[in-house]
Design an enzyme around this catalytic site. Structure first.
Site, mmCIF file in Angstrom:
data_model
loop_
_atom_site.group_PDB
_atom_site.id
_atom_site.type_symbol
_atom_site.label_atom_id
_atom_site.label_comp_id
_atom_site.label_asym_id
_atom_site.label_seq_id
_atom_site.Cartn_x
_atom_site.Cartn_y
_atom_site.Cartn_z
ATOM 1 N N HIS A 46 36.321 17.960 3.756
ATOM 2 C CA HIS A 46 37.645 18.573 3.896
ATOM 3 C C HIS A 46 38.569 18.217 2.752
ATOM 4 C CE1 HIS A 46 36.226 17.693 8.114
ATOM 5 N NE2 HIS A 46 36.366 19.007 8.155
ATOM 6 N N HIS A 93 42.281 17.029 2.195
ATOM 7 C CA HIS A 93 43.295 16.356 3.010
ATOM 8 C C HIS A 93 44.668 16.497 2.377
ATOM 9 C CE1 HIS A 93 40.946 14.196 6.218
ATOM 10 N NE2 HIS A 93 40.012 14.819 5.520
ATOM 11 N N HIS A 104 44.068 16.774 7.573
ATOM 12 C CA HIS A 104 43.563 17.935 6.838
ATOM 13 C C HIS A 104 44.717 18.713 6.210
ATOM 14 C CE1 HIS A 104 39.594 18.328 9.310
ATOM 15 N NE2 HIS A 104 39.741 17.142 8.739
ATOM 16 N N HIS A 160 42.038 23.810 13.437
ATOM 17 C CA HIS A 160 40.813 23.437 12.726
ATOM 18 C C HIS A 160 39.702 24.385 13.171
ATOM 19 C CE1 HIS A 160 37.720 21.029 10.869
ATOM 20 N NE2 HIS A 160 37.068 20.986 12.022
ATOM 21 N N HIS A 214 41.915 25.527 9.021
ATOM 22 C CA HIS A 214 42.816 24.885 8.056
ATOM 23 C C HIS A 214 42.445 25.343 6.647
ATOM 24 C CE1 HIS A 214 42.968 21.103 10.861
ATOM 25 N NE2 HIS A 214 43.816 22.038 11.269
ATOM 26 N N ASP A 218 39.642 23.131 5.452
ATOM 27 C CA ASP A 218 38.310 23.135 6.065
ATOM 28 C C ASP A 218 37.303 23.732 5.075
ATOM 29 O OD1 ASP A 218 39.315 22.073 8.409
ATOM 30 O OD2 ASP A 218 39.492 24.020 9.408
ATOM 31 N N HIS A 241 33.076 12.973 5.186
ATOM 32 C CA HIS A 241 33.062 12.236 6.451
ATOM 33 C C HIS A 241 31.653 11.755 6.791
ATOM 34 C CE1 HIS A 241 37.221 13.066 7.736
ATOM 35 N NE2 HIS A 241 37.073 14.176 7.030
ATOM 36 N N ARG A 280 35.700 8.176 7.080
ATOM 37 C CA ARG A 280 35.800 8.736 5.733
ATOM 38 C C ARG A 280 34.954 7.872 4.799
ATOM 39 N NH1 ARG A 280 42.188 10.485 5.909
ATOM 40 N NH2 ARG A 280 42.040 11.405 7.986
#
Length: 180
Positions: free
Chosen positions: A78, A80, A96, A104, A113, A116, A154, A171
């Site tokens: 993602h 952020h 995000h 999401h 998002h 995403d 992630h 993360r």
């Protein structure tokens, strides 16, 4: 649920740009570009690079080369909201990137998002290499620009359902997107 992942073969984003000639090459050379260097977080060994190129008004092509992932896995990926990778666990990058206030979701179908991205898929050697084109984002200044935001890898799969994060775990790598 059918899931789309950044696969193991490079689709040719950078090779395609390098092979242009004539006026097409001039257009490719003047395209807005950015990159991110991913560094390990949360005790992982994940690292890599991402190259981004503006394609049209609201599309960005990404070429990904990441190593150190667990073998044969899928990992949430993602953009952020903050361009801050200073914390050991990557939490300094915030949530995000979501300038349009969407839920999401799966970035290839339905609302999602702006941050995403399809999941990374690692090979037997723990590498994820590939490319993808994102819609609804830019590299040029404005509310949907990715420049100045962090990219996060992630530890687990994104379920594309759990709000607001996709339940993709800790993360394990972080890098800030910078204009080239």
């Amino acid at each position: 649920m059918k899931q789309f992942a950044i696969g193991l073969a490079v689709i040719g984003l950078m090779a395609g740009c390098a092979s242009n000639t004539g006026s097409t090459a001039k257009a490719a050379d003047s395209a807005m570009a950015a990159s991110a260097v991913l560094a390990p977080k949360s005790g992982s060994t994940v690292q890599g690079s991402v190259k981004l190129v503006q394609q049209g008004d609201n599309r960005v092509a990404m070429a990904v080369d990441i190593s150190g992932l667990p073998a044969n896995g899928m990992f949430g990926f993602h953009v952020h909201e903050k361009g801050d990778c200073s914390s050991a666990d990557g939490m300094s990058a915030g949530g995000h990137f979501n300038p349009t206030g969407q839920q999401h979701g799966n970035p290839v179908s339905g609302p999602h998002h702006a941050g995403d991205i399809p999941m990374l898929q690692s090979d037997a050697n723990g590498k994820a290499v590939g490319s993808i084109t994102l819609s609804g984002v830019t590299l040029t200044p404005g509310p949907t620009s990715l420049v100045g935001h962090a990219l996060i890898v992630h530890a687990g799969k994104d379920d594309y359902v759990t709000q607001p994060t996709g339940n993709s775990g800790g993360r394990i790598a972080c890098g800030v997107i910078v204009a080239n």
